[in-house]
Design an enzyme around this catalytic site. Sequence first.
Site: not given
Ligand code: NAD
Length: 509
Positions: A179, A203, A257, A267, A279
């Site tokens: 997000w 998604k 994350s 998966y 990433e």
């Molecule tokens: P998140 O991992 O919670 O969510 C990211 C995506 O994964 C969302 O679309 C979410 O719906 C989905 N998701 C959540 N739980 C899931 C599950 N059990 N199974 C499948 N999909 C699932 O991360 P966040 O809180 O939305 O974003 C922050 C994180 O993203 C931070 O750790 C940040 O460092 C990382 N990030 C990395 C980069 C990069 O390019 N390296 C860029 C932006 C953000």
Amino acid sequence: MTAITDPAPEAAAALTRREELQKRFSTLSPPTRLHIDGRQVDALDGAVLERVSPRDGRVIARVAAGGAPDIDRAVASARRAFDSGRWSDLHPRRRRAVLQRLARLVEEHAEELALLESVDMGKPYTDALAVDLRVTVQTLDFYAEAADKVYDEVAPTGPETLATVTREPLGVVGAVVPWNFPLMMAVWKIAPALAAGNTMVLKPAEQSPLTALRLAELATEAGVPDGVLNVVPGLGPTAGAALGRHPDVDALTFTGSGEVGRLFLAYSAESNIKQVSLELGGKSPQIVLPDAPDLDVVARAVAGGIFFNQGEVCSAGSRLLVHRSVKDELLELVVEEARRTVVGDPLDPRTRVGALVEERHLERVLGHVRGAVEDGARAVVGGGRVLADTGGCYVEPTVFDGVDPAMRIARQEVFGPVLSVIAFDDDEEAVRIANSTDYGLAAAVWTRDLSTAHRMSRAVRAGTVWVNCFDDSDITVPFGGYGQSGFGRDKSLHALDKYTQLKTTWIKL
Ligand code: NAD
């Protein structure tokens, strides 16, 4: 920290602008249903997500929430589109033209998309327009051009054979994005995947689905054939997991994350061994040596590097590693920058730090702050929630001094406007501390000495090392991590590696 609370006379223009944007937002009616096979449809079970703006806690939209059966529909649509060849077999010049039309449409609608992004997830509108939308358009243009400019290979196999090595699309690509840069991150994946001839199911994060749905609508208008780009908002553990586990998805590209990144590897293993690229997070160090060119410039870059986008940046410079001889001077300058950084309404043009994405995340950030204090770090500025009366999720720019590299605040990703300051005594110690986390996304080195810059940039384990700057970038260079920051690269021509497979054709002459 400067909070916008008092409408002083000189702020009148800013307040007028804020009201204009607010009024404009109320006239927008972005799509809120799933985009499958070129049509907008409800979730099969009728589920919806309430979108609460972190700006003021108000509900701004009710968005269809896809579940596993909707992911099945979207994947089937992407598969039909791929197998029909209506995209993968299109002349590359025609794919280029469609993606260029999409770039122009995004450009035309940049203000609308920036406004949706800002209100949906809390980043300053000014940044959404100047950074997210600008980069989104550049990304679409770059990969549109790549569609008919990247050549295949002929291997040097000798006079008796002709061996060609050709890039082929993988098929159906699933993309799951976070997000913090919702549209830009989605397009970092969509543009190269579509340019290479794949079809997709995206998604978006449940906290920020609006721009992705609008993009899908614009893609249809640009001539992207039905089924080529499907967008299914929904919860991670349902829609995200269904996409990750789907047996008919050929590749899964994820940004988010580390915790969820690990799940995607599982998966894949549990289903069809789909190709996965990740990433993930970061804990990027900014290393400041005693001969850093200009501490005022460094202080601005350090503040910008951690406060930009509320610190919700995977590559945020969240650790300031500074040589003890210049630490006090630099810390004072950084603290001044933090105090000058305006926190407030994302629609106010004076705002530099907007709202954190949601209450749950705000609590997470404040939990990290409490943990730092428990571990013995000292907040020299910030550390608390502000503007709570607005109903929004605002946190002060925060700087911790006296941080030890072993403390939680020096190792865990906060994903908020929180900086840790760590002193070092020599270059080797700086490199050791820089490399002492599980992450390896980005780093910066500040020095006048060219050899030191080269040595340090080799020694620091990170996908990007900036020298005498921070966060500078261009679509032509790859972005991604070492270690637990993930693998695979977004941006540049290297991103095409994630969305193509190599075919060898060996012809006996
Ligand atoms: P998140 O991992 O919670 O969510 C990211 C995506 O994964 C969302 O679309 C979410 O719906 C989905 N998701 C959540 N739980 C899931 C599950 N059990 N199974 C499948 N999909 C699932 O991360 P966040 O809180 O939305 O974003 C922050 C994180 O993203 C931070 O750790 C940040 O460092 C990382 N990030 C990395 C980069 C990069 O390019 N390296 C860029 C932006 C953000």
